[in-house]
Design a protein around this motif. Structure first.
Motif, mmCIF file in Angstrom:
data_model
loop_
_atom_site.group_PDB
_atom_site.id
_atom_site.type_symbol
_atom_site.label_atom_id
_atom_site.label_comp_id
_atom_site.label_asym_id
_atom_site.label_seq_id
_atom_site.Cartn_x
_atom_site.Cartn_y
_atom_site.Cartn_z
ATOM 1 N N GLU A 19 -1.497 18.056 5.192
ATOM 2 C CA GLU A 19 -0.436 17.820 6.102
ATOM 3 C C GLU A 19 -0.854 17.049 7.167
ATOM 4 O O GLU A 19 -1.881 17.350 7.910
ATOM 5 N N PRO A 20 -0.216 15.979 7.582
ATOM 6 C CA PRO A 20 -0.428 15.062 8.755
ATOM 7 C C PRO A 20 -0.457 15.671 10.003
ATOM 8 O O PRO A 20 0.394 16.789 10.085
ATOM 9 N N GLY A 21 -1.289 15.351 10.939
ATOM 10 C CA GLY A 21 -1.350 16.066 12.159
ATOM 11 C C GLY A 21 -2.684 16.256 12.889
ATOM 12 O O GLY A 21 -2.893 16.019 13.879
ATOM 13 N N TYR A 22 -3.650 16.691 11.857
ATOM 14 C CA TYR A 22 -4.936 16.973 12.424
ATOM 15 C C TYR A 22 -6.114 16.436 11.568
ATOM 16 O O TYR A 22 -6.060 16.205 10.269
ATOM 17 N N GLY A 23 -7.216 15.969 12.282
ATOM 18 C CA GLY A 23 -8.247 15.841 11.269
ATOM 19 C C GLY A 23 -8.970 16.892 10.790
ATOM 20 O O GLY A 23 -8.614 18.279 11.359
ATOM 21 N N GLU B 53 -3.901 4.607 -1.379
ATOM 22 C CA GLU B 53 -4.720 5.133 -0.309
ATOM 23 C C GLU B 53 -4.685 6.637 -0.207
ATOM 24 O O GLU B 53 -3.596 7.120 -0.356
ATOM 25 N N VAL B 54 -5.579 7.461 -0.213
ATOM 26 C CA VAL B 54 -5.798 8.864 0.202
ATOM 27 C C VAL B 54 -6.139 9.084 1.615
ATOM 28 O O VAL B 54 -7.166 8.445 2.123
ATOM 29 N N ASP B 55 -5.805 10.306 2.055
ATOM 30 C CA ASP B 55 -6.126 10.503 3.496
ATOM 31 C C ASP B 55 -6.114 12.012 4.005
ATOM 32 O O ASP B 55 -4.860 12.429 3.816
ATOM 33 N N GLY B 56 -7.096 12.565 4.216
ATOM 34 C CA GLY B 56 -7.079 13.939 4.669
ATOM 35 C C GLY B 56 -7.921 14.829 3.858
ATOM 36 O O GLY B 56 -8.001 14.997 2.511
ATOM 37 N N LEU C 51 0.820 -1.034 0.004
ATOM 38 C CA LEU C 51 -0.079 0.128 -0.034
ATOM 39 C C LEU C 51 0.792 1.305 0.121
ATOM 40 O O LEU C 51 1.918 1.186 0.656
ATOM 41 N N ILE C 52 0.377 2.065 -0.620
ATOM 42 C CA ILE C 52 1.165 3.642 -0.608
ATOM 43 C C ILE C 52 -0.020 4.582 -0.068
ATOM 44 O O ILE C 52 -1.235 4.675 -0.727
ATOM 45 N N LEU C 53 0.219 5.257 1.073
ATOM 46 C CA LEU C 53 -0.755 6.410 1.413
ATOM 47 C C LEU C 53 -0.198 7.754 0.890
ATOM 48 O O LEU C 53 0.826 8.241 1.336
ATOM 49 N N VAL C 54 -1.220 8.326 -0.008
ATOM 50 C CA VAL C 54 -0.606 9.736 -0.372
ATOM 51 C C VAL C 54 -1.638 10.535 0.634
ATOM 52 O O VAL C 54 -2.792 10.575 0.570
ATOM 53 N N VAL D 139 -8.369 3.223 -1.993
ATOM 54 C CA VAL D 139 -8.718 3.221 -0.703
ATOM 55 C C VAL D 139 -8.746 4.681 -0.177
ATOM 56 O O VAL D 139 -7.961 5.482 -0.340
ATOM 57 N N LEU D 140 -9.913 4.921 0.261
ATOM 58 C CA LEU D 140 -10.476 6.408 0.855
ATOM 59 C C LEU D 140 -10.536 6.381 2.356
ATOM 60 O O LEU D 140 -11.295 5.733 2.979
#
Ligand code: DX5
Ligand code: ZN
Length: 217
Positions: A139-143, A172-175, A132-135, A192-193
């Motif tokens: 910026e990571p740290g907060y929802g 996978e994408v995140d944020g 898996l690769i998470l893009v 993946v969302l």
């Protein structure tokens, strides 16, 4: 059909079991670990993962936002993670390779995560062995942050590389994922969302998860 991974960072931790039960129809449960070093925020860690593992059979997708994550990848695997993602910016090449090999030896899936300013090219030395690769699309740290649409280009780039090489590696994408931004990600080739606030604030979480799963390119 995209997979959906609700981020329990947006859950009410005082009733975590009920919160997990409310997202049972999702594909993965996304578990954000923050150490106050790699990112400013502090969230939760190993003891919480162990407790979550006891109450659900869901696929636990752990996203380590911690400094020198290879120190901890095996411990998170033992605590019940099924997929362990960590940030490429936080480790050396040798430690990354060793951690991936170790996780595979434990029967676990391994993923690498890139922050918004990190280009796709840095993943190339590992791409053949990643599950898996998470893009990161914030910026990571907060929802609860706003989706960065410039990240879609990275998803397109990765989709091409993975398809050409015929790899079994999910993107996978995140944020900042909601129905609108999720559509854009799926069109660009995301598998993946991850969504926190958008799922946990929905009037029917199960229905909302279904709508995300039903998106088509
Ligand atoms: C951010 C985390 C995300 C976060 C997403 O650093 O990695 O998983 O929970 O939250 P939303 O979907 O609310 O942007
Ligand atoms: Zn995350």
């Amino acid at each position: 059909m995209p997979k959906v991974a609700p981020s329990i960072l947006a859950a009410d931790f005082a009733k975590l079991k009920e919160e997990i039960d409310s997202i049972q129809n999702a594909d993965y449960l996304h578990f954000d670990v923050m150490d106050g070093m790699f990112v400013e925020n502090i969230s939760f860690g190993l003891p919480v993962l162990e407790s979550v593992r006891k109450v659900t059979g869901m696929v636990l997708d752990v996203h380590l936002m911690i400094a020198s994550p290879a120190r901890y990848t095996a411990r998170f695997a033992k605590a019940g993670a099924d997929i362990i993602n960590f940030h490429i910016e936080a480790e050396t090449e040798q430690n990354i390779k060793n951690a991936i090999t170790e996780l595979h030896g434990m029967g676990k899936k391994a993923g690498l995560t890139i922050k918004p300013n990190t280009p796709v090219e840095v993943l190339l030395p590992y791409i053949d062995i990643l599950d898996l690769i998470l893009v990161m699309t914030v910026e990571p740290g907060y929802g609860g942050q706003k989706f960065k649409s410039e990240m879609l280009e990275k998803v397109t780039q990765l989709r091409k590389i993975i398809d050409v090489k015929k790899l079994n590696c999910e993107i996978e994408v995140d944020g900042g994922i909601n129905i609108e931004t999720a559509k854009q990600c799926v069109n660009a080739g995301a598998d993946v969302l991850v969504a926190g606030v958008d799922i946990f604030k929905a009037p029917s979480r199960a229905e909302h998860i279904k709508s995300l799963q039903n998106l088509r390119p």
